[in-house]
Design an enzyme around this catalytic site. Structure first.
Site: not given
Ligand code: GLN
Length: 563
Positions: A199, A202, A391, A393, A395, A515, A517
């Site tokens: 402890t 702490t 994103c 990914g 592209q 995104h 997520e």
């Molecule tokens: N770099 C890319 C852009 O600016 C993708 C961005 C990202 O994946 N958040 O469009």
């Protein structure tokens, strides 16, 4: 059953504040402890929100390298914030705004701008009271319209950067009714070599807190196991609080089990009583137990999904990992994430991907890792491995298709190769004149229109979806024509912007410019992730069936030979 408990903000209760500080070391999970407590208060019928204080000089997390602080979390208003806000949104089931992330950069910027504008005319502008006043104002504003506001101070007590915040909290507590403010201090309780819970760290940390003029009301000990009763007594005695105010927060298998742990220790009940909210709380039997049901779902089997990222640091992709877990709760399977370093795939070493049931290529910036990501996408497309591109990914899926299917040699994103003969991904027109890096991308919530009778439509079960964005580049309209009548199509758009892509005749191949997520929650998995995990499970089961039938044939063959 409603996914979120029905809470009703009651203005007659007055705001209650839980201030959470940490001691001994950072990374103890004080945010998760706080968010878990908040979740239980919400289940008891109260509106709960949170504020994360980050004592760094950056105005927001947007310009920070994920190696430093993990992923940049994006809010619906476009705020680029600390990943802890993601945990608060996921645990509390709320959508926050950038006002819920206070940074030193934001506070000083505001105060200095006010000074330049002449607002303090004649006065010397100082940390106390001007910065501390601004901190208190921000906390009060963020708490408006809620019953309980959790305020977490990042870092550990004693850090120079954190001092103005602790001073602000000290003043705050004096300004509010004593029973409306609760100080929680989270510390580490390590084991000695002979297995004793120690402890002393702490005690030292609480001494530090007290020297700043704060007295913790509650101490939470992070330890491998629950704290022994003697450990709790010792902490209580040395830190001047009742034993009942010392709680354990032992390691658990999954962060989503922390609320169950906090509940079993009685921390939520203690907080309710301390705030005088216990008789206003829903009776225990009426509180929703859905969280417990979701996070303790029985799982059948497990699947492996490769996350092909540029950073070999899990925190850099925290929301993706959590989204996979949410989809796993829904489908009833464990989703193992295989962290694949994109740089290792650049020369086409797709052996690393053999055996994985799904591939995710996450967002990112800059050239490093892109060739490996493109290679992973090619592997997933050609081998019918379920794929989700987010994103960058998304592209890179466009780039991969342009190079390998449309035959546009050297196609790339203008971000990676300014000289590319085929900039299939190009800078957003509104970015031409942008010079500053911070907060200037296409950020936050935007609506995508979804084409009926597509995979995207099936997933969202709607003709539109609203998701969060963070990008500067997009599909170049000059190439739209070349994608017409191709198996790869854009099933989600926002005006002239391509937002979702999918591939015909593939078990699951989806890319999103946004995104998804950031909006996934336990009990409300994000549709693209749910679709991915379902496709991955389907593939894994078919593979196993195939393997079993092969084994059967082999055995038959052997039997024949031995006859
Ligand atoms: N770099 C890319 C852009 O600016 C993708 C961005 C990202 O994946 N958040 O469009």
């Amino acid at each position: 059953m409603p996914t979120e408990p029905d809470t009703h903000y009651d203005p007659t209760l007055g705001n209650k504040f839980i201030f959470v500080t940490g001691g001994v070391m950072s990374g103890l999970g004080k945010g998760i402890t706080a968010a878990s407590t908040g979740r239980l208060l919400k289940n008891a019928g109260f509106d709960v929100t949170a504020v994360k204080i980050d004592p760094y000089l950056n105005v927001d997390a947007g310009t920070m390298n994920p190696y430093q602080h993990g992923e940049v979390y994006v809010l619906e208003d476009g705020g680029e914030v600390d990943l802890d806000l993601g945990n608060y949104e996921r645990f509390l089931g709320v959508d926050m705004t950038s006002d819920h992330n206070i940074t030193t950069g934001k506070t000083y910027q505001h105060v200095i701008e006010a000074e330049r504008a002449g607002d303090y005319l004649g006065k010397t502008v100082q940390i106390i009271p001007h910065i501390t006043d601004d901190i208190k104002r921000r906390i009060r504003e963020a708490a408006e319209g809620t019953d309980v506001c959790i305020v977490e101070v990042g870092g550990t007590v004693g850090d120079i950067e954190g001092m103005p915040y602790l001073e602000a909290l000290r003043q705050f507590a004096h300004e509010e009714d004593e029973e409306d403010v609760l100080f929680v201090h989270v510390t580490l309780v390590p084991y000695s070599k002979n297995g004793e819970q120690k402890t002393k760290p702490t005690q030292h940390s609480v001494k530090e807190v007290r020297s700043i003029g704060l007295q913790p009301d509650v101490i939470v000990g992070r330890c491998e196991d629950r704290l022994d009763p003697e450990t709790k007594e010792k902490i209580a005695l040395f830190c001047d609080i009742p034993t009942e105010a010392v709680f354990s927060n032992p390691d658990v298998e999954d962060v989503y089990h922390v609320p169950l742990m906090v509940e079993s220790e009685g921390l939520d009940q203690f907080v309710l009583e301390r705030f005088g909210l216990d008789d206003r709380a829903l009776p225990a039997e009426e509180r929703t137990n859905e969280w417990r049901e979701i996070v303790t779902t029985d799982k059948e089997g497990e699947v492996d999904v490769a996350l092909v990222g540029k950073y070999d640091l899990e925190d850099a992709y925290m929301s993706i990992h959590e989204s996979l877990k949410h989809a796993g709760f829904e489908v009833g399977t464990d989703v193992n994430v295989e962290w694949v370093f994109a740089d290792d795939l650049a020369d086409g070493h797709d052996g690393q991907l053999e055996g994985v049931d799904g591939v995710i290529v996450p967002g990112g910036f800059g050239m490093r890792g892109t060739e490996g990501k493109i290679e992973a996408i090619r592997y997933a497309r050609e081998n019918e491995v379920p794929f989700l591109g987010l994103c960058l990914g998304f592209q890179m899926a466009v780039v991969e298709y342009a190079r390998n299917v449309l035959g546009l040699e050297g196609a790339h994103s203008a971000e990676m190769d300014e000289e590319t003969p085929h900039p299939v991904i190009d800078i957003l027109p509104e970015q031409y004149e942008v010079e500053n890096m911070g907060g200037t991308m296409r950020l936050g919530e935007h609506t995508t229109v979804i084409e009926p009778e597509t995979l995207a439509y099936e997933l969202y079960d709607d003709t539109s979806c609203t998701e969060r964005h963070r990008h500067r580049y997009e599909v170049n309209p000059e190439y739209f024509e070349q994608f017409e009548d191709e198996p790869l199509s854009f099933s989600g758009t926002a005006g002239n912007r391509m937002e979702i892509l999918e591939l015909e005749d593939h078990p699951y191949f989806l890319g999103t410019q946004f995104h998804p997520e950031y909006t996934s929650r336990p009990g409300q998995p994000s549709p693209p992730f749910l679709g991915l995990v379902e496709a991955v499970v389907e593939r894994a089961t078919t593979d196993t069936d195939d393997a079993e039938s092969t084994t059967e044939t082999d055995t038959e063959a052997e039997t024949e030979v031995s006859h």
